[in-house]
Design a protein around this motif. Structure first.
Motif, PDB file in Angstrom:
ATOM      1  N   LYS A   1      -3.986   6.282   8.380  1.00  0.00           N
ATOM      2  CA  LYS A   1      -3.089   5.330   7.686  1.00  0.00           C
ATOM      3  C   LYS A   1      -3.221   3.924   8.256  1.00  0.00           C
ATOM      4  CE  LYS A   1      -0.011   7.763   4.920  1.00  0.00           C
ATOM      5  NZ  LYS A   1      -0.882   8.797   4.454  1.00  0.00           N
TER       6      LYS A   1
ATOM      7  N   HIS B   1      -7.101  -2.804   3.968  1.00  0.00           N
ATOM      8  CA  HIS B   1      -6.645  -3.358   2.683  1.00  0.00           C
ATOM      9  C   HIS B   1      -5.701  -4.542   2.854  1.00  0.00           C
ATOM     10  CE1 HIS B   1      -8.650  -0.371   0.214  1.00  0.00           C
ATOM     11  NE2 HIS B   1      -8.354   0.491   1.157  1.00  0.00           N
TER      12      HIS B   1
ATOM     13  N   PHE C   1       0.559   5.855  -0.584  1.00  0.00           N
ATOM     14  CA  PHE C   1      -0.340   7.007  -0.565  1.00  0.00           C
ATOM     15  C   PHE C   1       0.320   8.179  -1.268  1.00  0.00           C
ATOM     16  CE2 PHE C   1      -1.118   4.390   3.106  1.00  0.00           C
ATOM     17  CZ  PHE C   1      -2.486   4.370   3.239  1.00  0.00           C
TER      18      PHE C   1
ATOM     19  N   GLU D   1      -7.878   8.701   0.144  1.00  0.00           N
ATOM     20  CA  GLU D   1      -7.304   8.913   1.475  1.00  0.00           C
ATOM     21  C   GLU D   1      -7.879  10.212   2.020  1.00  0.00           C
ATOM     22  OE1 GLU D   1      -2.990   9.473   3.707  1.00  0.00           O
ATOM     23  OE2 GLU D   1      -3.187  10.063   1.608  1.00  0.00           O
TER      24      GLU D   1
ATOM     25  N   PHE E   1      -8.114   4.039  -3.774  1.00  0.00           N
ATOM     26  CA  PHE E   1      -9.165   4.520  -2.883  1.00  0.00           C
ATOM     27  C   PHE E   1      -8.823   5.943  -2.466  1.00  0.00           C
ATOM     28  CE2 PHE E   1      -5.954   2.770  -0.131  1.00  0.00           C
ATOM     29  CZ  PHE E   1      -5.930   3.610   0.979  1.00  0.00           C
TER      30      PHE E   1
ATOM     31  N   ILE F   1       0.854  -1.184   0.000  1.00  0.00           N
ATOM     32  CA  ILE F   1       0.000   0.000   0.000  1.00  0.00           C
ATOM     33  C   ILE F   1       0.891   1.235   0.000  1.00  0.00           C
ATOM     34  CG2 ILE F   1      -0.214   0.167   2.522  1.00  0.00           C
ATOM     35  CD1 ILE F   1      -3.218   0.891   2.067  1.00  0.00           C
TER      36      ILE F   1
ATOM     37  N   GLY G   1      -3.654   4.809  -2.055  1.00  0.00           N
ATOM     38  CA  GLY G   1      -4.536   5.817  -1.485  1.00  0.00           C
ATOM     39  C   GLY G   1      -4.225   7.161  -2.112  1.00  0.00           C
TER      40      GLY G   1
ATOM     41  N   TYR H   1      -6.362   2.261   7.106  1.00  0.00           N
ATOM     42  CA  TYR H   1      -6.280   1.907   5.681  1.00  0.00           C
ATOM     43  C   TYR H   1      -5.425   0.657   5.482  1.00  0.00           C
ATOM     44  CZ  TYR H   1      -8.040   6.669   4.747  1.00  0.00           C
ATOM     45  OH  TYR H   1      -8.778   7.822   4.704  1.00  0.00           O
TER      46      TYR H   1
ATOM     47  N   SER I   1      -4.812  11.038  -2.097  1.00  0.00           N
ATOM     48  CA  SER I   1      -5.255  12.055  -1.145  1.00  0.00           C
ATOM     49  C   SER I   1      -6.446  12.840  -1.682  1.00  0.00           C
ATOM     50  CB  SER I   1      -4.117  13.035  -0.852  1.00  0.00           C
ATOM     51  OG  SER I   1      -2.999  12.363  -0.332  1.00  0.00           O
TER      52      SER I   1
END
Length: 132
Positions: free
Chosen positions: A80, A87, A9, A74, A72, A7, A36, A83, A38
């Motif tokens: 965090k 996931h 972000f 964020e 997805f 994962i 993720g 998430y 933002s």
């Protein structure tokens, strides 16, 4: 061995080669990459300005990449951990501009910080374009 989920972000605004390289390095660590993106509101709170591209457009760009399996929104930096759990991520990757910021996640997943691509910065690109 079970599939490994990675994962990461980011904002992914004014998409550039640094983004591509980070996502490809992240994907190489596992079997599945979840990203993720933002939210617009999170970017306004972090940077004091909205992104150039909307949240939906940025998600569409990231989702279209072959390295990315799922995206997805964020909503908050403070989520965090949730998430990662949601996931079922085995590895969290971030750019090294965040080095140390998410070390506390090591109790639920491996944490990897990647070096940034030299001379590539979304903020610098936006400033360069704005000053032309």
């Amino acid at each position: 061995m079970a599939d490994r989920t990675v994962i990461t972000f980011g904002t992914y605004d004014v998409f550039h080669v640094g983004h591509v390289r980070l996502l490809e390095r992240a994907r190489a660590l596992g079997d599945r990459l979840v990203v993720g993106v933002s939210s617009d509101a999170l970017n306004i709170s972090k940077k004091g300005r909205p992104p150039v591209y909307s949240q939906d457009e940025r998600m569409e760009i990231v989702a279209s990449l072959r390295a990315v399996d799922d995206v997805f929104v964020e909503e908050s930096l403070e989520l965090k951990r949730e998430y990662i759990v949601e996931h079922k991520a085995d590895i969290l990757t971030m750019g090294d501009d965040w080095k140390g910021r998410f070390d506390e996640m090591a109790d639920i997943c491996e944490v990897v910080y990647f070096p940034r691509t030299p001379s590539v910065s979304t903020t610098a690109l936006i400033e360069h374009i704005a000053n032309r």
